[in-house]
Write an enzyme that holds these catalytic residues in place. Structure first.
Site, PDB file in Angstrom:
ATOM      1  N   ALA A  78      10.383  -2.935   0.521  1.00  0.00           N
ATOM      2  CA  ALA A  78      10.183  -1.803   1.434  1.00  0.00           C
ATOM      3  C   ALA A  78       9.412  -0.679   0.754  1.00  0.00           C
ATOM      4  O   ALA A  78       9.476  -0.507  -0.460  1.00  0.00           O
ATOM      5  CB  ALA A  78      11.533  -1.275   1.886  1.00  0.00           C
ATOM      6  N   GLY A  79       8.696   0.079   1.545  1.00  0.00           N
ATOM      7  CA  GLY A  79       7.976   1.243   1.054  1.00  0.00           C
ATOM      8  C   GLY A  79       6.491   0.998   0.906  1.00  0.00           C
ATOM      9  O   GLY A  79       5.700   1.935   0.868  1.00  0.00           O
ATOM     10  N   PHE A  80       6.101  -0.288   0.843  1.00  0.00           N
ATOM     11  CA  PHE A  80       4.679  -0.597   0.634  1.00  0.00           C
ATOM     12  C   PHE A  80       3.913  -0.459   1.955  1.00  0.00           C
ATOM     13  O   PHE A  80       2.835   0.104   1.992  1.00  0.00           O
ATOM     14  CB  PHE A  80       4.529  -2.023   0.082  1.00  0.00           C
ATOM     15  CG  PHE A  80       3.252  -2.225  -0.675  1.00  0.00           C
ATOM     16  CD1 PHE A  80       3.240  -2.117  -2.053  1.00  0.00           C
ATOM     17  CD2 PHE A  80       2.063  -2.479  -0.016  1.00  0.00           C
ATOM     18  CE1 PHE A  80       2.061  -2.268  -2.768  1.00  0.00           C
ATOM     19  CE2 PHE A  80       0.882  -2.625  -0.719  1.00  0.00           C
ATOM     20  CZ  PHE A  80       0.885  -2.524  -2.104  1.00  0.00           C
ATOM     21  N   ALA A 102      10.207   2.270   4.862  1.00  0.00           N
ATOM     22  CA  ALA A 102      11.244   2.781   5.722  1.00  0.00           C
ATOM     23  C   ALA A 102      10.664   3.496   6.942  1.00  0.00           C
ATOM     24  O   ALA A 102       9.707   4.263   6.844  1.00  0.00           O
ATOM     25  CB  ALA A 102      12.138   3.765   4.954  1.00  0.00           C
ATOM     26  N   ASN A 159      13.181  -1.796   7.255  1.00  0.00           N
ATOM     27  CA  ASN A 159      14.039  -0.891   6.492  1.00  0.00           C
ATOM     28  C   ASN A 159      14.206   0.393   7.301  1.00  0.00           C
ATOM     29  O   ASN A 159      13.236   1.091   7.584  1.00  0.00           O
ATOM     30  CB  ASN A 159      13.318  -0.648   5.147  1.00  0.00           C
ATOM     31  CG  ASN A 159      14.087   0.180   4.166  1.00  0.00           C
ATOM     32  OD1 ASN A 159      14.138   1.396   4.296  1.00  0.00           O
ATOM     33  ND2 ASN A 159      14.657  -0.453   3.155  1.00  0.00           N
ATOM     34  N   SER A 195      17.727   5.765  -0.690  1.00  0.00           N
ATOM     35  CA  SER A 195      16.523   6.438  -1.175  1.00  0.00           C
ATOM     36  C   SER A 195      16.901   7.811  -1.731  1.00  0.00           C
ATOM     37  O   SER A 195      17.645   8.556  -1.091  1.00  0.00           O
ATOM     38  CB  SER A 195      15.520   6.613  -0.037  1.00  0.00           C
ATOM     39  OG  SER A 195      14.553   7.570  -0.421  1.00  0.00           O
ATOM     40  N   THR A 260      15.285   2.540  -6.051  1.00  0.00           N
ATOM     41  CA  THR A 260      14.819   3.204  -7.279  1.00  0.00           C
ATOM     42  C   THR A 260      15.972   3.993  -7.916  1.00  0.00           C
ATOM     43  O   THR A 260      16.961   4.302  -7.257  1.00  0.00           O
ATOM     44  CB  THR A 260      13.680   4.184  -6.958  1.00  0.00           C
ATOM     45  OG1 THR A 260      14.128   5.074  -5.927  1.00  0.00           O
ATOM     46  CG2 THR A 260      12.435   3.459  -6.479  1.00  0.00           C
ATOM     47  N   GLY A 288      10.174  -0.191 -11.198  1.00  0.00           N
ATOM     48  CA  GLY A 288       9.494  -0.978 -12.222  1.00  0.00           C
ATOM     49  C   GLY A 288      10.406  -1.306 -13.388  1.00  0.00           C
ATOM     50  O   GLY A 288      11.635  -1.358 -13.248  1.00  0.00           O
ATOM     51  N   THR A 339       6.546  -2.481  -7.518  1.00  0.00           N
ATOM     52  CA  THR A 339       5.786  -1.953  -8.656  1.00  0.00           C
ATOM     53  C   THR A 339       5.064  -3.061  -9.448  1.00  0.00           C
ATOM     54  O   THR A 339       3.907  -2.896  -9.846  1.00  0.00           O
ATOM     55  CB  THR A 339       6.738  -1.157  -9.571  1.00  0.00           C
ATOM     56  OG1 THR A 339       7.467  -0.226  -8.745  1.00  0.00           O
ATOM     57  CG2 THR A 339       5.979  -0.390 -10.635  1.00  0.00           C
TER      58      THR A 339
END
Ligand SMILES: Cc1cc2nc3c(=O)[nH]c(=O)nc-3n(C[C@H](O)[C@H](O)[C@H](O)COP(=O)(O)O)c2cc1C
EC number: 1.3.5.2
Length: 376
Positions: A78-80, A102, A159, A195, A260, A288, A339
């Site tokens: 998610a997030g990409f 999201a 998400n 998040s 993260t 990452g 990442t």
């Protein structure tokens, strides 16, 4: 052409002068244009070329989870692709599934830029995007159009996050509102309460606040879509146990470990060069390499606590097949990356999957599902 550029990729990445978010947006725009034109002669050719370069098909990597067919266990995190604008393209990069968002009920612009930073000394990224997205209604429309052009080839997850303008007490209505727009255009859903970039969001991981959200979503879930919860790597074991109990009570389909981290402990980077400030004083989540070990630990813990009965999506710091294998044998059924894909380039999926096949050979296993939780 694509193979020719492979050795140059790290150089290409480091020479991208624009900030990472601008580069990211340009890439998504290109992919979205390509997808919209997938039935033109050039679009068709370009997509075929991508598939030839990046996709691996092998029945040993295939498994069924929640009634969904995963051609391979490696997905996009998610997030990409926050608005799902390139949703129809991720299968062409070899991913076995993709998670969009999201997304929030209300469109929101997120935090001020710059808000996405690469930390090359740590093979990491720092982001404080703040769930910028166009809102659930727009995403539902985008996805409906995409699936009309081409039915989805891989499982697609969404998400779900709380809108910033919704008070914490209004969280249930906010999550349920997004779900109602989107439930017919994706295969599984994720409750993102982890998040670090939406104020107060992670407090929703606590039982009292989480329960009504789970209950509300399952009541709205009339088509019995799989609903998972995504957790932070910074939780204590007791908090994770509480979440697992609720996940069982409310019939959740699995856990995504992890989001993260807010920890700065393992970083070599001391100063964020873009702002000149100490990394300790910069808000945001680290992804990452620095989250790799912790995320695997959390996966191992969940697998042990649930006796392997609750499927886990493992994510955090995967760069190669070794990293992927470590998470699978700790208990992850399938995996995601963000990442690592940025650092290693799109060839990464192929490398990871080839490496996993080699591992199966080495261990004498017939299918990737036989490796899940193997270390226990
Ligand atoms: C720029 C950026 C944006 C992200 N946005 C989201 C998000 O919207 N929702 C979410 O659940 N996780 C989000 N994540 C977290 C990733 O999905 C993933 O859990 C985390 O980055 C660890 O995986 P990685 O080390 O492979 O990046 C984001 C990560 C990055 C780097």
């Amino acid at each position: 052409m694509l193979n020719f550029t492979k050795p140059l990729y790290p150089l290409l990445l480091s020479s991208v002068k624009s900030d990472p978010e601008t580069a990211h947006r340009q890439m998504l725009k290109t992919l979205s244009n390509l997808e919209i034109n997938r039935h033109s002669v050039w679009g068709n050719l370009a997509i075929k070329q991508l598939e030839k370069s990046f996709c691996i098909r092998d029945s040993r990597l295939q498994q069924t989870l929640w009634g969904l067919n995963f051609n391979n266990p490696f997905g996009l995190a998610a997030g990409f692709d926050k608005d799902g604008t390139a949703a129809g393209m991720w299968s062409s990069f070899g991913f076995g599934f993709a998670e969009l968002g999201a997304v929030t009920l209300h469109s929101q612009s997120g935090n001020p830029r710059p808000r996405m930073f690469r930390l090359p000394e740590d093979k990491a990224a720092l982001n404080r995007m703040g769930a910028n997205n166009l809102g659930a209604a727009v995403m539902a429309d985008t996805l409906a159009q995409t699936w009309r052009r081409q039915p989805r080839k891989i499982p697609i997850g969404i998400n779900l996050c709380k809108s910033k303008i919704a008070a914490l007490e209004e969280a249930t209505a906010d999550y349920v509102g997004s779900f109602q727009y989107l439930q017919d255009v994706a295969d599984y859903f994720v409750i993102n309460v982890s998040s670090p970039n939406t104020p107060g969001l992670r407090s929703l991981q606590g039982g009292e606040q989480l329960e009504p959200i789970l209950s509300g979503l399952q009541t709205a879930n009339t088509n019995s879509k799989p609903i998972l919860i995504k957790i932070a790597p910074d939780l204590e074991w007791e908090d994770i146990k509480d979440i697992l109990n609720l996940a069982t009570s409310y019939n959740l389909s699995g856990v995504i470990a992890t989001n993260t981290t807010i920890s700065r402990d393992r970083l070599n980077t001391k100063i964020l060069k873009e702002t000149g400030k100490s990394i300790q004083d910069e808000a945001g989540g680290i992804s990452g390499f620095p989250v790799k070990e912790r995320s695997t630990e959390v996966i191992r813990f969940i697998y042990q606590e649930t006796g392997g009965k609750l499927p886990i999506i493992g994510v955090g710091g995967i760069f190669n097949a070794e990293d992927a294998w470590a998470k699978i044998i700790a208990g992850a059924s399938v995996l995601q990356v963000y990442t690592g894909w940025v650092y290693e380039g799109p060839w990464m999926v192929n490398n990871v999957l080839s490496g996993l096949l080699a591992k199966l050979d080495e261990k004498g296993l017939d299918n990737i599902k036989d490796a899940v939780g193997l270390e226990h």
